[in-house]
Design a protein around this motif. Structure first.
Motif, PDB file in Angstrom:
ATOM      1  N   TYR A  51     -78.266  59.730 -53.939  1.00 38.89           N
ATOM      2  CA  TYR A  51     -78.685  61.001 -53.368  1.00 38.89           C
ATOM      3  C   TYR A  51     -79.542  60.728 -52.132  1.00 38.89           C
TER       4      TYR A  51
ATOM      5  N   TYR B 134     -82.812  66.933 -52.403  1.00 38.82           N
ATOM      6  CA  TYR B 134     -81.822  65.847 -52.292  1.00 38.82           C
ATOM      7  C   TYR B 134     -80.431  66.470 -52.203  1.00 38.82           C
TER       8      TYR B 134
ATOM      9  N   LYS C 251     -75.992  65.534 -52.279  1.00 35.81           N
ATOM     10  CA  LYS C 251     -74.906  64.584 -52.566  1.00 35.81           C
ATOM     11  C   LYS C 251     -73.600  65.369 -52.638  1.00 35.81           C
TER      12      LYS C 251
ATOM     13  N   ALA D  66     -76.238  66.585 -61.029  1.00 32.66           N
ATOM     14  CA  ALA D  66     -77.310  66.473 -60.051  1.00 32.66           C
ATOM     15  C   ALA D  66     -78.622  67.003 -60.620  1.00 32.66           C
TER      16      ALA D  66
END
Length: 299
Positions: free
Chosen positions: A152, A188, A190, A270
């Motif tokens: 991440y 974060y 991703k 996540a």
């Protein structure tokens, strides 16, 4: 004439002369002549004597052999004792005392058990012991993190003492009512999924537990540092938990504003990864402080 054993018996002497072997005329006419010796019986007697002598010789040799064997055995035993003495060192003379065991000191141990090591959770459960520096960079260091092989990238971070200002829905008032001192956030991203994790700091564990139990709404998503606005006027995944005097919250959703459904596994992964990371970072604070206290017990 001798034949090597007992001498043959001789006939009686007459007129001082030796009687020759064999049959002789009767020297006394009108009287009965002496009987001739039984030469066969004499021969048998002589043979028996020789046999007795031979057995005596054999018996004597055997006895001598036994005597010699006993002498050799005694010598071997004596030699063995000598070798053992040479191998093991000198033998303590009879009547002398053996060396005392007290010459070698025995180890001693204290009867007082050492105190148990400090519990890391004790240091993060109350502000009186949790004295380590606390900042956004301390909780969320570096530019990225990896959890379970998933990397991440970190976006923006923030820290504020106005806990209600960084929340959505009822969570702001809940934090305020339970004595929230500060909220630290980090975002974060991703693969199109964005997650903001917020850590609310309280004075005691009891306050954090109560805030977690009452939690509604969520921490406000934090944009910036390459991450656009997300989880605004859409459906996102919100979760809450606590450890010690810290309650932590996650808000996860799609960066493009798409609604999150229960089938969106990447969003759930996540959220789990960032919640686990927050837990680990908070517990690491306690472990570091416990180790320092164990190294300096007098302080």
């Amino acid at each position: 004439m001798s034949f090597g054993g007992p001498q043959w018996p001789q006939e009686p002497q007459q007129h001082g002369q030796q009687q020759p072997y064999g049959q002789q005329p009767n020297p006394f006419p009108g009287a009965q002549a002496p009987q001739t010796p039984d030469w066969g019986a004499l021969a048998d007697a002589s043979a028996a004597g020789r046999r007795r002598k031979r057995w005596l010789v054999i018996g004597g040799g055997a006895l001598a052999t036994l005597v010699v064997g006993a002498i050799v055995a005694t010598a071997v035993v004596s030699s063995g004792k000598g070798d053992e003495t040479a191998k093991n060192g000198s033998v303590t003379p009879t009547g002398s005392a053996a060396p005392s065991d007290s010459a070698t000191p025995e180890p001693t141990f204290s009867s007082v058990a050492p105190p148990p090591p400090p519990n890391p959770k004790d240091f993060i459960s109350n502000e009186t012991k949790d004295k380590a520096p606390l900042s956004a960079e301390g909780l969320f260091p570096g530019k990225k993190l990896t959890m379970s092989g998933r990397a991440y990238k970190k976006g923006a971070t923030s820290s504020t003492t106005n806990c209600a200002s960084v929340t959505q829905g009822p969570l702001g008032s809940i934090l305020k009512q339970n004595g929230c001192d500060r909220v630290i956030r980090a975002t974060y991203v991703k693969d199109g999924v964005a997650i903001t994790v917020g850590v609310a700091v309280f004075s005691t564990e009891a306050e954090a537990l109560k805030a977690k139990a009452q939690a509604k709404g969520g921490v406000a998503p934090l944009a910036g540092s390459g991450v656009g606005e997300f989880c605004r006027a859409t459906v996102c995944l919100r979760r809450s938990n606590s450890i010690g005097r810290y309650a932590y919250f996650t808000t996860a959703g799609f960066a493009d504003g798409k609604k999150v459904t229960t089938a969106d596994r990447p969003v759930y992964e996540a959220s789990d990864d960032l919640a686990t990371f927050a837990f680990n970072q908070i517990y690491a604070r306690g472990r570091t402080q416990a180790s320092a206290a164990a190294a300096a017990p007098g302080e």
